[in-house]
Scaffold this motif. Structure first.
Motif, PDB file in Angstrom:
ATOM      1  N   VAL A   1       9.819  27.311 -19.159  1.00 43.37           N
ATOM      2  CA  VAL A   1       8.926  27.582 -18.558  1.00 43.37           C
ATOM      3  C   VAL A   1       8.228  25.944 -17.997  1.00 43.37           C
ATOM      4  N   TRP A   2       8.431  25.132 -19.189  1.00 45.32           N
ATOM      5  CA  TRP A   2       8.221  24.028 -19.025  1.00 45.32           C
ATOM      6  C   TRP A   2       9.542  23.184 -18.535  1.00 45.32           C
ATOM      7  N   ARG A   3      10.768  23.481 -18.284  1.00 43.35           N
ATOM      8  CA  ARG A   3      11.888  23.395 -17.320  1.00 43.35           C
ATOM      9  C   ARG A   3      11.047  23.194 -15.480  1.00 43.35           C
ATOM     10  N   ILE A   4      10.706  24.980 -15.654  1.00 40.88           N
ATOM     11  CA  ILE A   4       9.989  25.303 -14.354  1.00 40.88           C
ATOM     12  C   ILE A   4       9.357  24.552 -13.531  1.00 40.88           C
ATOM     13  N   LEU A   5       7.871  24.708 -14.486  1.00 40.90           N
ATOM     14  CA  LEU A   5       6.989  23.701 -14.569  1.00 40.90           C
ATOM     15  C   LEU A   5       7.326  21.808 -13.809  1.00 40.90           C
ATOM     16  N   LYS A   6       8.591  21.419 -14.735  1.00 37.32           N
ATOM     17  CA  LYS A   6       8.855  19.878 -14.170  1.00 37.32           C
ATOM     18  C   LYS A   6      10.102  19.825 -12.856  1.00 37.32           C
ATOM     19  N   GLY A   7      10.492  21.326 -13.084  1.00 37.66           N
ATOM     20  CA  GLY A   7      11.775  21.200 -11.984  1.00 37.66           C
ATOM     21  C   GLY A   7      13.342  20.710 -12.207  1.00 37.66           C
ATOM     22  N   TRP A   8      13.216  20.743 -13.495  1.00 38.62           N
ATOM     23  CA  TRP A   8      14.310  20.163 -13.662  1.00 38.62           C
ATOM     24  C   TRP A   8      15.407  21.039 -13.804  1.00 38.62           C
ATOM     25  N   PRO A   9      16.764  20.704 -13.389  1.00 39.36           N
ATOM     26  CA  PRO A   9      17.634  21.318 -13.287  1.00 39.36           C
ATOM     27  C   PRO A   9      18.589  22.429 -14.919  1.00 39.36           C
TER      28      PRO A   9
ATOM     29  N   SER B   1       8.227  30.653 -10.104  1.00 36.18           N
ATOM     30  CA  SER B   1       8.641  29.538  -9.343  1.00 36.18           C
ATOM     31  C   SER B   1       7.724  30.404  -8.084  1.00 36.18           C
ATOM     32  N   SER B   2       7.649  31.129  -7.764  1.00 32.50           N
ATOM     33  CA  SER B   2       7.095  32.140  -6.660  1.00 32.50           C
ATOM     34  C   SER B   2       5.983  31.123  -6.280  1.00 32.50           C
ATOM     35  N   VAL B   3       5.241  31.056  -7.298  1.00 33.81           N
ATOM     36  CA  VAL B   3       3.977  30.768  -7.147  1.00 33.81           C
ATOM     37  C   VAL B   3       3.897  29.606  -7.094  1.00 33.81           C
ATOM     38  N   LEU B   4       5.125  28.284  -7.182  1.00 34.20           N
ATOM     39  CA  LEU B   4       4.306  27.049  -7.405  1.00 34.20           C
ATOM     40  C   LEU B   4       5.071  25.951  -6.101  1.00 34.20           C
ATOM     41  N   ARG B   5       4.188  25.477  -5.650  1.00 37.07           N
ATOM     42  CA  ARG B   5       4.687  24.684  -4.650  1.00 37.07           C
ATOM     43  C   ARG B   5       5.949  23.836  -5.016  1.00 37.07           C
ATOM     44  N   GLY B   6       7.100  24.575  -3.898  1.00 37.27           N
ATOM     45  CA  GLY B   6       8.125  23.404  -4.015  1.00 37.27           C
ATOM     46  C   GLY B   6       9.288  23.681  -5.021  1.00 37.27           C
ATOM     47  N   ARG B   7       8.516  25.162  -5.662  1.00 36.52           N
ATOM     48  CA  ARG B   7       9.774  25.848  -6.576  1.00 36.52           C
ATOM     49  C   ARG B   7      10.284  27.385  -5.834  1.00 36.52           C
ATOM     50  N   ASN B   8      11.514  27.218  -6.116  1.00 34.16           N
ATOM     51  CA  ASN B   8      11.874  27.962  -5.440  1.00 34.16           C
ATOM     52  C   ASN B   8      12.495  29.415  -6.215  1.00 34.16           C
TER      53      ASN B   8
ATOM     54  N   LEU C   1      15.117  31.314  -6.395  1.00 28.61           N
ATOM     55  CA  LEU C   1      16.250  32.319  -6.711  1.00 28.61           C
ATOM     56  C   LEU C   1      16.571  30.131  -7.552  1.00 28.61           C
ATOM     57  N   ALA C   2      16.034  29.524  -6.596  1.00 28.79           N
ATOM     58  CA  ALA C   2      16.946  28.030  -6.891  1.00 28.79           C
ATOM     59  C   ALA C   2      16.495  27.523  -8.300  1.00 28.79           C
ATOM     60  N   ASP C   3      15.339  28.273  -9.107  1.00 29.37           N
ATOM     61  CA  ASP C   3      14.388  27.883  -9.907  1.00 29.37           C
ATOM     62  C   ASP C   3      14.222  28.606 -10.977  1.00 29.37           C
TER      63      ASP C   3
ATOM     64  N   ALA D   1      29.238  24.495  -7.536  1.00 32.94           N
ATOM     65  CA  ALA D   1      28.866  24.848  -7.150  1.00 32.94           C
ATOM     66  C   ALA D   1      27.230  24.967  -6.126  1.00 32.94           C
ATOM     67  N   PRO D   2      26.935  25.725  -5.493  1.00 33.85           N
ATOM     68  CA  PRO D   2      25.692  25.845  -4.700  1.00 33.85           C
ATOM     69  C   PRO D   2      24.574  25.437  -5.368  1.00 33.85           C
ATOM     70  N   LYS D   3      23.911  24.669  -5.781  1.00 30.99           N
ATOM     71  CA  LYS D   3      22.655  24.510  -6.208  1.00 30.99           C
ATOM     72  C   LYS D   3      21.427  25.153  -6.244  1.00 30.99           C
ATOM     73  N   ARG D   4      21.083  26.262  -5.463  1.00 31.78           N
ATOM     74  CA  ARG D   4      20.278  27.354  -5.763  1.00 31.78           C
ATOM     75  C   ARG D   4      21.101  28.473  -6.818  1.00 31.78           C
ATOM     76  N   LEU D   5      22.296  28.333  -6.201  1.00 31.77           N
ATOM     77  CA  LEU D   5      23.326  29.861  -6.944  1.00 31.77           C
ATOM     78  C   LEU D   5      23.381  29.284  -8.848  1.00 31.77           C
ATOM     79  N   THR D   6      24.020  28.217  -9.400  1.00 38.13           N
ATOM     80  CA  THR D   6      24.347  27.708 -10.744  1.00 38.13           C
ATOM     81  C   THR D   6      22.869  28.661 -12.008  1.00 38.13           C
ATOM     82  N   PRO D   7      21.874  28.826 -11.644  1.00 40.47           N
ATOM     83  CA  PRO D   7      21.472  29.180 -12.703  1.00 40.47           C
ATOM     84  C   PRO D   7      21.186  30.450 -12.622  1.00 40.47           C
ATOM     85  N   LEU D   8      21.258  31.176 -11.425  1.00 40.89           N
ATOM     86  CA  LEU D   8      21.879  32.412 -11.101  1.00 40.89           C
ATOM     87  C   LEU D   8      23.261  32.862 -12.256  1.00 40.89           C
ATOM     88  N   ALA D   9      23.566  31.944 -11.975  1.00 41.95           N
ATOM     89  CA  ALA D   9      25.494  32.180 -12.142  1.00 41.95           C
ATOM     90  C   ALA D   9      25.132  31.921 -14.286  1.00 41.95           C
TER      91      ALA D   9
END
Lengths: 244, 255
Positions: free
Chosen positions: A147-155, A206-213, A215-217, B171-179
């Motif tokens: 959760v912390w990672r999502i808040l901070k936007g870390w990969p 991540s749907s509710v936070l601004r700038g988060r996606n 799928l990606a986050d 890999a595309p960044k948006r799919l890495t977490p899902l993978a």
């Protein structure tokens, strides 16, 4: 949501490959048919009905409720509530899990299989209980980190890949039996019930936070939640073996 | 039989109860009283309870004993004649069993449907599930190979982790977490007991293998295998979009 009849058809389609696989190996490779055909048919029907209901239940209940909760807490709650929810979800979902109880006692036995570390039954079950609580706590912390990672936007790769490197290094350096047990323990605490909730937590947040996606986050919590028990098992085992 | 069903129902109860308590507590605190959502959630929980119990009963009466007896017989063939063909049959069974079991994993099916909704259909559920299943089967094949030839776990885990690291970078960044998640998502109610049965059956039958030392280490390989496979396919689809007929990409390809 699709009607129940087509849901059964979809499950049947999903199950066909495994039925064909078993049939092929039975008939062609081993050249025999199983006895108890009635029992097997009954079991397969039970599996088919169960699987259909289970997928429907996960989609119609755990995902929407989990996402609604994460959404509401991100909007109105203090981040501490969010962390508390994440920890409770991780700990609560793991501590009563029968699969974890089984792996914990197997792991305890594998650890003491080391002749340098003899133990009796009472010590063994005490060790298994400690492992269980430790793994559940590690799962809770993994969710907090997720959760912390999502808040901070870390990969997520920056957190998960180093965890895997540790596993690879330990597995290369040591061939003790408990290493294999520890590496398989990652899935012991995650189940069909808590995995959808972890995903829903990440997606909702991540749907509710601004700038988060979403799928990606939103994804990545489950990966952390399965790495945490592995690392904890390894750390416990090495502390026990190297300790006085 | 009734006793057995009751035991499975109790296991499901143990799985479900703590989660319901946690969810209930936080829902009362944070969710507005929404009758429709509450009704949906409770109906869904009933589906899960009944579904999980029935499914485990089916698994233990049909799938697990069959998979175990096939694995045992294939391993016995290796002990008897010891040829490469027999080893291939056992490893092939591990691959096929892993892939087909991952395909019916309910957690993965539900997740794939959710991913379809999140991506507006650009990640198709069956493509994701087949990618996971392929990687899962291959990972389990490595596990079977390790079991038959007695390779150390590190010799298989380390290269796979290396490949995963390289793929995660390209890999595309948006799919890495899902993978990275999908390996763990695919190891759940179906696959874990099947792998356990397979590992124990083979380790007990082959001489010089102990179920405790050699039966473990397969789940982690299947897990990493799935993630590697999803990363690889995501990369390929991203780099060579034309190779997937009928693909609807939601981003411009820069052409």
């Amino acid at each position: 949501m699709r009607p129940i009849a087509s849901a059964f058809a979809a499950t049947l389609r999903d199950m066909l490959p495994i039925i064909v696989t078993i049939g092929l190996f039975q008939a062609l490779v081993l050249g025999r048919w199983p006895e108890d055909a009635l029992m097997l048919a009954g079991g397969s029907v039970a599996a088919l009905i169960g699987l259909t209901l289970l997928v429907r239940g996960l989609e119609s209940s755990l995902f929407p409720v989990g996402e609604a909760l994460a959404d509401a807490m991100a909007r109105r709650g203090h981040p501490l509530w969010l962390m508390g929810f994440a920890f409770a979800l991780g700990f609560g979902g793991a501590v009563a899990e029968p699969a974890l109880a089984a792996v914990a006692s197997q792991a305890a036995r594998a650890m003491v299989a080391d002749p340098a570390f003899p133990a009796d039954d009472a010590q063994l079950s005490a060790l298994a209980l400690k492992i269980r609580l430790g793994v559940s706590a590690s799962l809770g912390l993994a969710l907090v980190l997720g959760v912390w990672r999502i808040l901070k936007g870390w990969p997520v790769a920056a957190l998960a890949l180093p965890g895997y490197w540790v596993l690879a290094i330990v597995a290369t350096a040591s061939d003790a039996p408990f290493v294999a047990v520890a590496l398989d323990a990652g899935t012991a605490a995650t189940s069909a019930i808590n995995i959808p909730l972890m995903l829903a937590l990440g997606i909702g947040l991540s749907s509710v936070l601004r700038g988060r996606n979403a799928l990606a986050d939103g994804f990545g919590i489950v990966a952390l939640a399965s790495l945490a028990p592995m690392l904890l098992f390894l750390a416990t085992a090495f502390m026990l073996v190297d300790g006085p | 039989m009734m006793e057995f069903i009751a035991r499975e129902a109790m296991r499901t109860g143990f799985d479900l109860a703590p989660i319901l308590v946690v969810i209930g507590f936080f829902a009362l605190r944070f969710l507005p009283p929404d009758k429709a959502l509450r009704k949906r959630a409770l109906t869904g929980a009933a589906y899960i309870a009944i579904g999980l119990t029935l499914f485990r009963v089916g698994l233990e009466t049909a799938l697990l004993p069959l998979a175990g007896s096939i694995a045992r017989d294939l391993a016995a063939d290796i002990v008897e004649s010891g040829g490469a063909a027999q080893a291939m049959a056992l490893i092939g069974f591990a691959v096929a069993m892993g892939a087909t079991a991952a395909l019916i994993e309910p957690t993965m099916a539900a997740t794939a449907d959710r991913v379809r909704d999140l991506t507006g259909g650009s990640v198709r559920p069956m493509v994701l599930r087949l990618a996971v299943a392929t990687g899962f089967g291959l990972g389990l094949g490595f596990g079977g190979m390790r079991l038959v030839y007695g390779l150390p776990l590190g010799a298989v885990v380390a290269p796979l982790v290396g490949v995963m690291t390289v793929l995660a970078l390209v890999a595309p960044k948006r799919l890495t977490p899902l993978a990275l998640d999908s390996g763990a998502i695919a190891t759940s109610v179906v696959t874990v007991p099947i792998i356990a049965v397979f590992g124990v059956a083979v380790a007990e039958t082959l001489p010089g293998r102990s179920p405790l030392a050699d039966g473990f280490g397969m789940i982690v390989l299947a897990m990493i295998g799935s993630s590697v496979s999803v990363l690889l396919i995501a990369t390929l689809v991203d780099r060579f979009p034309a190779r997937r007929p009928g693909s609807r990409k939601d981003e411009g390809d820069g052409e």
